[in-house]
Design a protein around this motif. Structure first.
Motif, PDB file in Angstrom:
ATOM      1  N   THR A   1       0.929  -1.119  -0.044  1.00  0.00           N
ATOM      2  CA  THR A   1       0.085   0.038   0.022  1.00  0.00           C
ATOM      3  C   THR A   1       0.748   1.168  -0.001  1.00  0.00           C
ATOM      4  O   THR A   1       1.811   1.197   0.701  1.00  0.00           O
ATOM      5  N   VAL A   2       0.488   2.230  -0.801  1.00  0.00           N
ATOM      6  CA  VAL A   2       1.344   3.488  -1.066  1.00  0.00           C
ATOM      7  C   VAL A   2       0.629   4.762  -0.069  1.00  0.00           C
ATOM      8  O   VAL A   2      -0.699   4.684  -0.277  1.00  0.00           O
ATOM      9  N   VAL A   3       1.312   5.144   0.758  1.00  0.00           N
ATOM     10  CA  VAL A   3       0.739   6.281   1.594  1.00  0.00           C
ATOM     11  C   VAL A   3       1.048   7.386   0.987  1.00  0.00           C
ATOM     12  O   VAL A   3       2.263   7.804   0.514  1.00  0.00           O
ATOM     13  N   MET A   4       0.159   8.570   0.673  1.00  0.00           N
ATOM     14  CA  MET A   4       0.424   9.555   0.127  1.00  0.00           C
ATOM     15  C   MET A   4      -0.254  10.660   0.609  1.00  0.00           C
ATOM     16  O   MET A   4      -0.961  10.716   1.520  1.00  0.00           O
ATOM     17  N   GLY A   5       0.335  12.048   0.517  1.00  0.00           N
ATOM     18  CA  GLY A   5      -0.024  13.206   1.234  1.00  0.00           C
ATOM     19  C   GLY A   5       0.113  14.272   0.323  1.00  0.00           C
ATOM     20  O   GLY A   5       0.751  14.524  -0.732  1.00  0.00           O
ATOM     21  N   ARG A   6      -0.788  15.275   0.474  1.00  0.00           N
ATOM     22  CA  ARG A   6      -0.748  16.678  -0.096  1.00  0.00           C
ATOM     23  C   ARG A   6      -0.946  17.718   0.869  1.00  0.00           C
ATOM     24  O   ARG A   6      -1.862  17.709   1.794  1.00  0.00           O
ATOM     25  N   ILE A   7       0.131  18.538   0.786  1.00  0.00           N
ATOM     26  CA  ILE A   7       0.148  19.771   1.770  1.00  0.00           C
ATOM     27  C   ILE A   7       0.178  20.954   0.777  1.00  0.00           C
ATOM     28  O   ILE A   7       0.840  21.079  -0.173  1.00  0.00           O
ATOM     29  N   PRO A   8      -0.792  21.830   0.957  1.00  0.00           N
ATOM     30  CA  PRO A   8      -1.001  22.875   0.211  1.00  0.00           C
ATOM     31  C   PRO A   8       0.220  23.940   0.128  1.00  0.00           C
ATOM     32  O   PRO A   8       0.821  24.132   1.340  1.00  0.00           O
ATOM     33  N   LYS A   9       0.285  24.816  -0.974  1.00  0.00           N
ATOM     34  CA  LYS A   9       1.204  25.771  -0.865  1.00  0.00           C
ATOM     35  C   LYS A   9       0.825  27.029  -0.249  1.00  0.00           C
ATOM     36  O   LYS A   9      -0.454  27.194  -0.758  1.00  0.00           O
ATOM     37  N   LEU A  10       1.211  27.664   0.487  1.00  0.00           N
ATOM     38  CA  LEU A  10       0.723  28.910   1.076  1.00  0.00           C
ATOM     39  C   LEU A  10       1.210  29.949   0.441  1.00  0.00           C
ATOM     40  O   LEU A  10       2.416  30.031  -0.226  1.00  0.00           O
TER      41      LEU A  10
END
Length: 182
Positions: free
Chosen positions: A173-182
């Motif tokens: 299983t691949v764990v992915m994340g998204r952190i928006p640019k401020l």
């Protein structure tokens, strides 16, 4: 949290993305069960972790009141074609993030419903000031991984031998994340 309806048209299909409503509960019970049986890309086999209509009603009510949860449905031809959910945490140390999950009925694959549910969730999360969206996806689901990358998610790690599928083999299983640019 509640979102306004959004209308989409692709491949001769008109559909709406909107917040889940109490009257969707019975249909969601059936749709989730069907989706779980149509693909092994979900966490569950058909019938596992079963939610009846009453459980969906409670979930929809709770999510509508929360500023850290979002429950969306895609509706086509008067029927639910798919759904997505972002779930946040009440814990202070993790209140800045939500986990995203999505499911679309196989007959509606290829109509960009999953993408539109994801994009609507991202727009909501950014508007709520959520600092991170995370998700888990089977490593063998390359199409979904590519979609998530296109939408700003990055691979954060791999859970080795995380799922055992019907063929008896273990899959990562691949764990992915998204952190928006401020």
């Amino acid at each position: 949290m509640q979102l306004a309806k959004q209308l989409f048209h692709t491949k001769d299909l008109d559909y709406v993305i909107r917040s889940a409503e109490i009257q969707d509960a019975e249909q969601l019970e059936k749709v989730r069960l069907q989706i779980d049986g149509e693909t092994e890309n979900m966490d569950r086999e058909r019938g596992e972790a079963y939610l009846d209509a009453a459980a969906f009603e409670r979930l929809i009510e709770e999510d509508a009141k929360s500023d850290r949860n979002l429950f969306l449905v895609a509706e086509a031809n008067g029927q639910i074609a798919g759904f997505s959910r972002c779930e946040g945490s009440p814990l202070k140390r993790t209140a800045h993030q939500v986990e995203f999950g999505v499911g679309v009925l196989k007959q509606y694959w290829g109509h960009r419903i999953g993408r539109k549910l994801l994009e609507s969730s991202i727009e909501w999360a950014d508007g709520q000031g959520i600092r991170k969206m995370s998700l888990k996806v089977l490593a063998s689901n390359e199409k979904a991984i590519e979609l998530y990358k296109q939408c700003g998610f990055k691979v954060e790690g791999t859970l080795k031998m995380d799922k055992r599928l019907a063929d008896g083999n273990y899959y990562d299983t691949v764990v992915m994340g998204r952190i928006p640019k401020l």
